[in-house]
Motif scaffolding. Structure first.
Motif, mmCIF file in Angstrom:
data_model
loop_
_atom_site.group_PDB
_atom_site.id
_atom_site.type_symbol
_atom_site.label_atom_id
_atom_site.label_comp_id
_atom_site.label_asym_id
_atom_site.label_seq_id
_atom_site.Cartn_x
_atom_site.Cartn_y
_atom_site.Cartn_z
ATOM 1 N N TRP A 122 0.815 -1.212 0.000
ATOM 2 C CA TRP A 122 0.000 0.000 0.000
ATOM 3 C C TRP A 122 0.850 1.264 0.000
ATOM 4 O O TRP A 122 0.535 2.220 -0.717
ATOM 5 C CB TRP A 122 -0.978 0.018 1.181
ATOM 6 C CG TRP A 122 -1.889 1.193 1.037
ATOM 7 C CD1 TRP A 122 -1.801 2.402 1.642
ATOM 8 C CD2 TRP A 122 -2.983 1.286 0.117
ATOM 9 N NE1 TRP A 122 -2.774 3.261 1.175
ATOM 10 C CE2 TRP A 122 -3.520 2.597 0.231
ATOM 11 C CE3 TRP A 122 -3.571 0.397 -0.785
ATOM 12 C CZ2 TRP A 122 -4.607 3.023 -0.522
ATOM 13 C CZ3 TRP A 122 -4.659 0.832 -1.541
ATOM 14 C CH2 TRP A 122 -5.162 2.134 -1.395
ATOM 15 N N SER A 123 1.904 1.315 0.783
ATOM 16 C CA SER A 123 2.725 2.533 0.855
ATOM 17 C C SER A 123 3.275 2.908 -0.510
ATOM 18 O O SER A 123 3.257 4.082 -0.904
ATOM 19 C CB SER A 123 3.879 2.333 1.841
ATOM 20 O OG SER A 123 3.407 2.216 3.152
ATOM 21 N N TRP A 124 3.775 1.917 -1.252
ATOM 22 C CA TRP A 124 4.310 2.204 -2.584
ATOM 23 C C TRP A 124 3.198 2.657 -3.513
ATOM 24 O O TRP A 124 3.382 3.578 -4.330
ATOM 25 C CB TRP A 124 4.999 0.954 -3.148
ATOM 26 C CG TRP A 124 5.678 1.185 -4.459
ATOM 27 C CD1 TRP A 124 6.988 1.518 -4.650
ATOM 28 C CD2 TRP A 124 5.076 1.133 -5.766
ATOM 29 N NE1 TRP A 124 7.244 1.678 -5.995
ATOM 30 C CE2 TRP A 124 6.084 1.453 -6.702
ATOM 31 C CE3 TRP A 124 3.799 0.865 -6.233
ATOM 32 C CZ2 TRP A 124 5.846 1.489 -8.070
ATOM 33 C CZ3 TRP A 124 3.539 0.911 -7.604
ATOM 34 C CH2 TRP A 124 4.564 1.218 -8.505
ATOM 35 N N SER A 125 2.050 2.029 -3.416
ATOM 36 C CA SER A 125 0.952 2.327 -4.342
ATOM 37 C C SER A 125 0.477 3.764 -4.238
ATOM 38 O O SER A 125 -0.144 4.285 -5.180
ATOM 39 C CB SER A 125 -0.230 1.379 -4.086
ATOM 40 O OG SER A 125 -0.966 1.750 -2.930
ATOM 41 N N LYS A 254 5.087 8.734 11.896
ATOM 42 C CA LYS A 254 3.707 8.275 11.939
ATOM 43 C C LYS A 254 3.599 6.800 12.301
ATOM 44 O O LYS A 254 4.589 6.062 12.323
ATOM 45 C CB LYS A 254 3.036 8.551 10.585
ATOM 46 C CG LYS A 254 3.788 7.950 9.428
ATOM 47 C CD LYS A 254 3.405 8.563 8.098
ATOM 48 C CE LYS A 254 4.267 7.925 7.010
ATOM 49 N NZ LYS A 254 4.058 8.428 5.699
ATOM 50 N N MET A 255 2.369 6.380 12.515
ATOM 51 C CA MET A 255 2.048 5.041 12.982
ATOM 52 C C MET A 255 2.329 3.972 11.926
ATOM 53 O O MET A 255 2.799 2.875 12.244
ATOM 54 C CB MET A 255 0.570 5.010 13.382
ATOM 55 C CG MET A 255 0.038 3.682 13.858
ATOM 56 S SD MET A 255 -1.714 3.884 14.316
ATOM 57 C CE MET A 255 -2.113 2.205 14.798
ATOM 58 N N SER A 302 -7.918 -3.945 0.474
ATOM 59 C CA SER A 302 -6.547 -4.450 0.420
ATOM 60 C C SER A 302 -6.105 -5.042 1.757
ATOM 61 O O SER A 302 -5.522 -6.136 1.802
ATOM 62 C CB SER A 302 -5.585 -3.329 0.005
ATOM 63 O OG SER A 302 -5.841 -2.911 -1.321
ATOM 64 N N HIS A 303 -6.377 -4.345 2.841
ATOM 65 C CA HIS A 303 -5.941 -4.846 4.143
ATOM 66 C C HIS A 303 -6.749 -6.059 4.576
ATOM 67 O O HIS A 303 -6.230 -6.947 5.265
ATOM 68 C CB HIS A 303 -6.020 -3.727 5.178
ATOM 69 C CG HIS A 303 -5.028 -2.628 4.944
ATOM 70 N ND1 HIS A 303 -3.669 -2.839 4.937
ATOM 71 C CD2 HIS A 303 -5.199 -1.300 4.674
ATOM 72 C CE1 HIS A 303 -3.046 -1.699 4.683
ATOM 73 N NE2 HIS A 303 -3.956 -0.761 4.521
ATOM 74 N N ASP A 429 -0.779 0.003 9.106
ATOM 75 C CA ASP A 429 -0.974 0.636 7.803
ATOM 76 C C ASP A 429 -2.454 0.911 7.525
ATOM 77 O O ASP A 429 -2.795 1.899 6.879
ATOM 78 C CB ASP A 429 -0.406 -0.252 6.696
ATOM 79 C CG ASP A 429 1.113 -0.240 6.625
ATOM 80 O OD1 ASP A 429 1.740 0.561 7.355
ATOM 81 O OD2 ASP A 429 1.676 -1.031 5.848
ATOM 82 N N SER A 430 -3.321 0.042 8.011
ATOM 83 C CA SER A 430 -4.749 0.197 7.701
ATOM 84 C C SER A 430 -5.404 1.315 8.503
ATOM 85 O O SER A 430 -6.428 1.861 8.087
ATOM 86 C CB SER A 430 -5.492 -1.117 7.951
ATOM 87 O OG SER A 430 -5.557 -1.427 9.325
ATOM 88 N N ARG A 431 -4.812 1.687 9.636
ATOM 89 C CA ARG A 431 -5.484 2.640 10.535
ATOM 90 C C ARG A 431 -5.694 4.009 9.915
ATOM 91 O O ARG A 431 -6.706 4.682 10.172
ATOM 92 C CB ARG A 431 -4.689 2.771 11.843
ATOM 93 C CG ARG A 431 -5.411 3.586 12.913
ATOM 94 C CD ARG A 431 -6.737 2.945 13.303
ATOM 95 N NE ARG A 431 -7.499 3.730 14.251
ATOM 96 C CZ ARG A 431 -8.352 4.697 13.925
ATOM 97 N NH1 ARG A 431 -8.530 5.039 12.656
ATOM 98 N NH2 ARG A 431 -9.030 5.339 14.853
#
Length: 595
Positions: A122-125, A254-255, A302-303, A429-431
């Motif tokens: 997700w971060s890259w996307s 960040k978280m 995604s998550h 990542d989902s939060r």
């Protein structure tokens, strides 16, 4: 190491068997090239890139994060190289106009690719994801000159884009923003101000970054009526080696989503160019925001999908205790934890949310196609339905995506809390998905207040009519009664609850705020129920004909039954809380909130 495998069979099921993508594409102007063979080839190649290139970088991005040094941001190892492969593969241009260098394929096909890319990493996307929103905004509101200069480079992937809204003192309430735009004699503007929480605001993956910035003209009226939208490039096109007064002041600590650069961006007299009409910037920005909200709905899917895949593999392998009815595997020291009912409940919850969430998002993406390419009533109806479903998709799917990520961690037990397994990263990542692009609470107010009550329920009726027709068509199908009867009852109740809240709100507007999140979640469970009913119908038909993978269709029916018996009943408690009114929230004096 956790892994991702693109669920191509289920993606194809939703596209082709539930939503009839072939007919959809053949009926869209200019989309005739989106044949089943081409769609399948794109999916297969997208799966290879996501599984082999992006998925291995997911934990790398989390562990390394981005680094800042005197305004220069470096992305984690492998991110830049992966982006170059993405560009070389022509992926950024997939769903954009051929006139500006795109491939002219439908937006809904781009969503399928985005699901694979986002679930893998997700971060890259988020880097190409923000660019996609910038492209859509320029395509909808930019001049031909602006498109030639900026849109072509964004579509090719040579440059990337961002969305710059939030400031230190204002988030959702954009009417308070202070960033200034001073007109210049040559028709340009000097942009000055600070924006925060800017995803992909600065990085080393492209030669230029095109910022889409909200700012206020000197003579602008107060509030949201005085906001304009500007193109502000990191480097001016004819001076790529020179600064344009745009700099990254710092990175946020960040978280989660560590692999994406979340920046404080400073605009110090940067040269910018007006998009659209002066003081109408918020209207233009909604093009970007609506794109981003559907993209964030995809994050919830995604998550859930990633958590399901990895916790399922663990549940089949991890040996703990014996099945309650006696040993399931007597030759082993213990049984795998998948034999335990509570573990199965968590797995089925993940599966139910991921698969119905996929159907909902792909359905919304087809509406995007119609809004973009159709005319007349078809375009108008699709736009109204999309406007109604977007806040549900964004808020509901991210809420249940976070729930699913937590189930994944729980299935791993203590190992889920340890970084090497990846489950705690999935939770972290989902939060953010419930916060950015409008919090769940903001989406709920948008749904109930603006979309439903301000239209006197017309927006709701657009979808409830679809559900009513479906239930009515299946009324004589005995095998569908377990799905259509609960849906029909909820469909009726949905309208009655809406009317009750609306009547209360006429006396006290706090009733809208007090009911809004419960109303949105209630709506989300019903919408997913509708898509599960549709998937159940297709599966029943395939089984009756003896076509395809029997196990696949039987699993669909079993999951649909689980959803209707274990998940959909959550609507009952939401009805109770909605009807309890605003007094139990608003009657306490502020001074009594003490500790």
């Amino acid at each position: 190491m956790p892994e991702y495998k693109a669920p191509l069979r289920d993606m194809s099921f939703v596209l082709n068997e539930v939503l009839d993508a072939e007919r959809h594409y053949q009926n869209l102007p200019g989309c005739e090239e989106a044949t089943p063979d081409m769609v399948a080839a794109i999916m297969e190649e997208g799966a290879k890139f996501s599984e082999r290139v992006l998925s291995p970088l997911n934990q790398v991005g989390d562990q390394q994060g981005c680094t800042w040094n005197d305004g220069v941001v470096t992305t984690p190892d492998g991110f830049k190289e992966a982006y170059q492969q993405f560009v070389e593969g022509g992926w950024p241009s997939l769903a954009h106009e051929t006139e500006w260098g795109g491939q002219g394929l439908p937006e809904s096909l781009g969503i399928v690719l985005n699901e694979m890319v986002g679930t893998a990493n997700w971060s890259w996307s988020m880097y190409p994801g923000l660019s996609h929103g910038a492209m859509n905004t320029l395509d909808a509101h930019g001049t031909d000159e602006q498109k030639e200069t900026y849109l072509t480079k964004l579509i090719s992937g040579e440059w990337t884009g961002t969305m710059c809204l939030t400031e230190p003192h204002c988030g959702t309430d954009l009417g308070m923003l202070r960033t200034k735009a001073e007109p210049q004699a040559d028709g340009s503007y000097k942009i000055s101000g600070t924006k925060i929480f800017i995803s992909a605001g600065e990085h080393d993956m492209a030669d230029n970054i095109i910022h889409i910035v909200l700012a206020r003209l000197p003579d602008a009226p107060a509030g949201t009526k005085g906001i304009s939208l500007f193109i502000v490039p990191k480097h001016l096109p004819d001076a790529l080696n020179e600064s344009n007064g745009v700099s990254c002041g710092s990175l946020e600590h960040k978280m989660g989503i560590h692999g994406n650069s979340t920046c404080v961006m400073n605009f110090d007299g940067a040269t910018g160019y007006l998009i659209g009409t002066a003081n109408k910037g918020l209207n233009c920005m909604f093009t970007f925001m609506n794109t981003a909200r559907l993209g964030t709905a995809l994050q919830g899917l995604s998550h859930a999908e990633w958590g399901f895949q990895n916790s399922l593999a663990y549940a089949k392998d991890r040996l703990q205790m014996r099945a309650l009815n006696g040993p399931a595997y007597p030759d082993k020291a213990a049984d795998p934890i998948i034999v335990h009912p509570e573990v199965r409940k968590m797995l089925l919850t993940q599966k139910a949310f991921a698969e119905a969430g996929r159907a909902m998002i792909y359905y919304c993406a087809q509406l995007v196609d119609k809004v973009k390419l159709c005319e007349g009533d078809e375009k108008k109806d699709a736009d109204a339905l999309l406007a109604f479903l977007t806040p549900i998709a964004k808020a509901f799917l991210t809420e249940v995506g976070f729930e699913s990520a937590n189930h994944g961690l729980q299935i791993f037990g203590g190992h889920g809390y340890i970084a090497e397994w990846g489950m705690e990263q999935n939770v972290r990542d989902s939060r953010i998905s419930m916060l950015y692009e409008g919090t769940t609470q903001i989406q709920a107010l948008d749904l109930l207040g603006r979309k439903v009550l301000m239209t006197q329920g017309e927006a709701l009726k657009g979808f409830t009519k679809i559900m009513h027709k479906f239930c009515q068509t299946e009324a004589d199908n005995s095998e569908m009664q377990a799905f259509t009867q609960p849906l029909a009852a909820l469909n009726k109740e949905w309208g009655e609850l809406t009317m009750n809240v609306g009547m209360k709100a006429m006396q006290n507007r706090d009733e809208v705020g007090a009911a809004s999140v419960d109303y949105l979640m209630y709506s989300g469970y019903i919408v997913l129920g509708y898509f599960w009913a549709r998937m159940a119908k297709v599966s029943q038909e395939k089984l009756a004909l003896g076509e395809g993978d029997t196990a696949f269709y039987q699993a669909k029916l079993t999951t649909a039954t689980f959803y209707f018996q274990r998940i959909l009943p959550r609507t009952r408690s939401l009805v109770e809380t909605m009807q309890s009114g605003a007094d139990n929230l608003m009657s306490m004096d502020q001074e009594h909130f003490s500790f």
